[in-house]
Design a protein around this motif. Structure first.
Motif, PDB file in Angstrom:
ATOM      1  N   ALA A   6       0.856  -1.185   0.000  1.00 55.63           N
ATOM      2  CA  ALA A   6       0.000   0.000   0.000  1.00 55.63           C
ATOM      3  C   ALA A   6       0.892   1.235   0.000  1.00 55.63           C
ATOM      4  O   ALA A   6       1.979   1.216   0.573  1.00 55.63           O
ATOM      5  N   ALA A   7       0.420   2.288  -0.642  1.00 58.97           N
ATOM      6  CA  ALA A   7       1.202   3.526  -0.709  1.00 58.97           C
ATOM      7  C   ALA A   7       0.268   4.732  -0.716  1.00 58.97           C
ATOM      8  O   ALA A   7      -0.880   4.642  -1.174  1.00 58.97           O
ATOM      9  N   ILE A   8       0.797   5.837  -0.209  1.00 58.37           N
ATOM     10  CA  ILE A   8       0.042   7.085  -0.211  1.00 58.37           C
ATOM     11  C   ILE A   8       0.974   8.209  -0.631  1.00 58.37           C
ATOM     12  O   ILE A   8       2.137   8.239  -0.249  1.00 58.37           O
ATOM     13  N   GLY A   9       0.451   9.097  -1.462  1.00 60.47           N
ATOM     14  CA  GLY A   9       1.188  10.291  -1.872  1.00 60.47           C
ATOM     15  C   GLY A   9       0.366  11.507  -1.493  1.00 60.47           C
ATOM     16  O   GLY A   9      -0.839  11.544  -1.730  1.00 60.47           O
ATOM     17  N   LEU A  27      -3.703   7.077  -3.217  1.00 60.24           N
ATOM     18  CA  LEU A  27      -3.817   6.067  -2.158  1.00 60.24           C
ATOM     19  C   LEU A  27      -4.150   4.764  -2.856  1.00 60.24           C
ATOM     20  O   LEU A  27      -5.183   4.656  -3.522  1.00 60.24           O
ATOM     21  N   SER A  28      -3.264   3.805  -2.736  1.00 59.02           N
ATOM     22  CA  SER A  28      -3.446   2.566  -3.482  1.00 59.02           C
ATOM     23  C   SER A  28      -2.985   1.372  -2.658  1.00 59.02           C
ATOM     24  O   SER A  28      -1.987   1.446  -1.941  1.00 59.02           O
ATOM     25  N   THR A  29      -3.733   0.290  -2.771  1.00 56.14           N
ATOM     26  CA  THR A  29      -3.392  -0.977  -2.125  1.00 56.14           C
ATOM     27  C   THR A  29      -3.455  -2.074  -3.183  1.00 56.14           C
ATOM     28  O   THR A  29      -4.381  -2.090  -3.997  1.00 56.14           O
ATOM     29  N   LEU A  30      -2.490  -2.966  -3.162  1.00 55.43           N
ATOM     30  CA  LEU A  30      -2.534  -4.088  -4.102  1.00 55.43           C
ATOM     31  C   LEU A  30      -3.823  -4.879  -3.910  1.00 55.43           C
ATOM     32  O   LEU A  30      -4.278  -5.064  -2.774  1.00 55.43           O
ATOM     33  N   LYS A  36      -7.744  -5.174   4.445  1.00 55.60           N
ATOM     34  CA  LYS A  36      -6.973  -5.592   5.623  1.00 55.60           C
ATOM     35  C   LYS A  36      -6.514  -4.417   6.480  1.00 55.60           C
ATOM     36  O   LYS A  36      -5.741  -4.594   7.405  1.00 55.60           O
ATOM     37  N   GLY A  37      -6.977  -3.199   6.139  1.00 60.07           N
ATOM     38  CA  GLY A  37      -6.694  -2.047   6.980  1.00 60.07           C
ATOM     39  C   GLY A  37      -5.475  -1.222   6.619  1.00 60.07           C
ATOM     40  O   GLY A  37      -5.173  -0.250   7.293  1.00 60.07           O
ATOM     41  N   TYR A  38      -4.769  -1.586   5.556  1.00 55.85           N
ATOM     42  CA  TYR A  38      -3.561  -0.845   5.201  1.00 55.85           C
ATOM     43  C   TYR A  38      -3.861   0.590   4.784  1.00 55.85           C
ATOM     44  O   TYR A  38      -3.187   1.531   5.220  1.00 55.85           O
ATOM     45  N   ALA A  39      -4.866   0.792   3.954  1.00 60.02           N
ATOM     46  CA  ALA A  39      -5.218   2.145   3.522  1.00 60.02           C
ATOM     47  C   ALA A  39      -5.666   2.983   4.716  1.00 60.02           C
ATOM     48  O   ALA A  39      -5.318   4.161   4.820  1.00 60.02           O
ATOM     49  N   LYS A  41      -4.660   2.708   7.792  1.00 56.87           N
ATOM     50  CA  LYS A  41      -3.465   3.088   8.562  1.00 56.87           C
ATOM     51  C   LYS A  41      -2.729   4.241   7.887  1.00 56.87           C
ATOM     52  O   LYS A  41      -2.218   5.149   8.557  1.00 56.87           O
ATOM     53  N   LEU A  42      -2.682   4.237   6.557  1.00 58.86           N
ATOM     54  CA  LEU A  42      -2.046   5.336   5.837  1.00 58.86           C
ATOM     55  C   LEU A  42      -2.853   6.629   6.003  1.00 58.86           C
ATOM     56  O   LEU A  42      -2.273   7.715   6.186  1.00 58.86           O
TER      57      LEU A  42
END
Length: 90
Positions: A6-9, A27-30, A36-39, A41-42
């Motif tokens: 997951a990544a955020i810019g 904001l993107s998650t594979l 699973k909560g990654y986005a 958390k970002l």
């Protein structure tokens, strides 16, 4: 090396109508890691960053058909406050 799941810019902005805020560009998650909560958390990280700097808001635009993303944003307290218009030039 491993891949980020997951990544955020984001960037720091100031507009006349809403003051200093962080704007989330990406904001993107594979796909295999979604739900699973990654986005979330970002988003929490960016919100904490905005609060630490005394900023008034976190903002973003989201594609019209991205219903899963919209559900996440609404559940996180974001409000739909505008329509974003775009015109493709030939």
């Amino acid at each position: 090396g491993g891949k980020a799941i997951a990544a955020i810019g984001y960037r720091y902005l100031q507009y006349l109508y809403n003051g200093k805020h962080i704007y989330i560009d990406d904001l993107s998650t594979l796909p295999a890691a979604r739900g699973k909560g990654y986005a979330g958390k970002l988003l929490d990280f960016v919100e904490a960053e905005a609060r630490a700097k005394g900023y008034q808001a976190v903002t973003l635009d989201s594609g019209h058909q991205r219903f899963d993303a919209h559900r996440l944003y609404l559940n996180r307290g974001f409000k739909i406050i505008a329509h974003h218009f775009s015109k493709t030039l030939n």
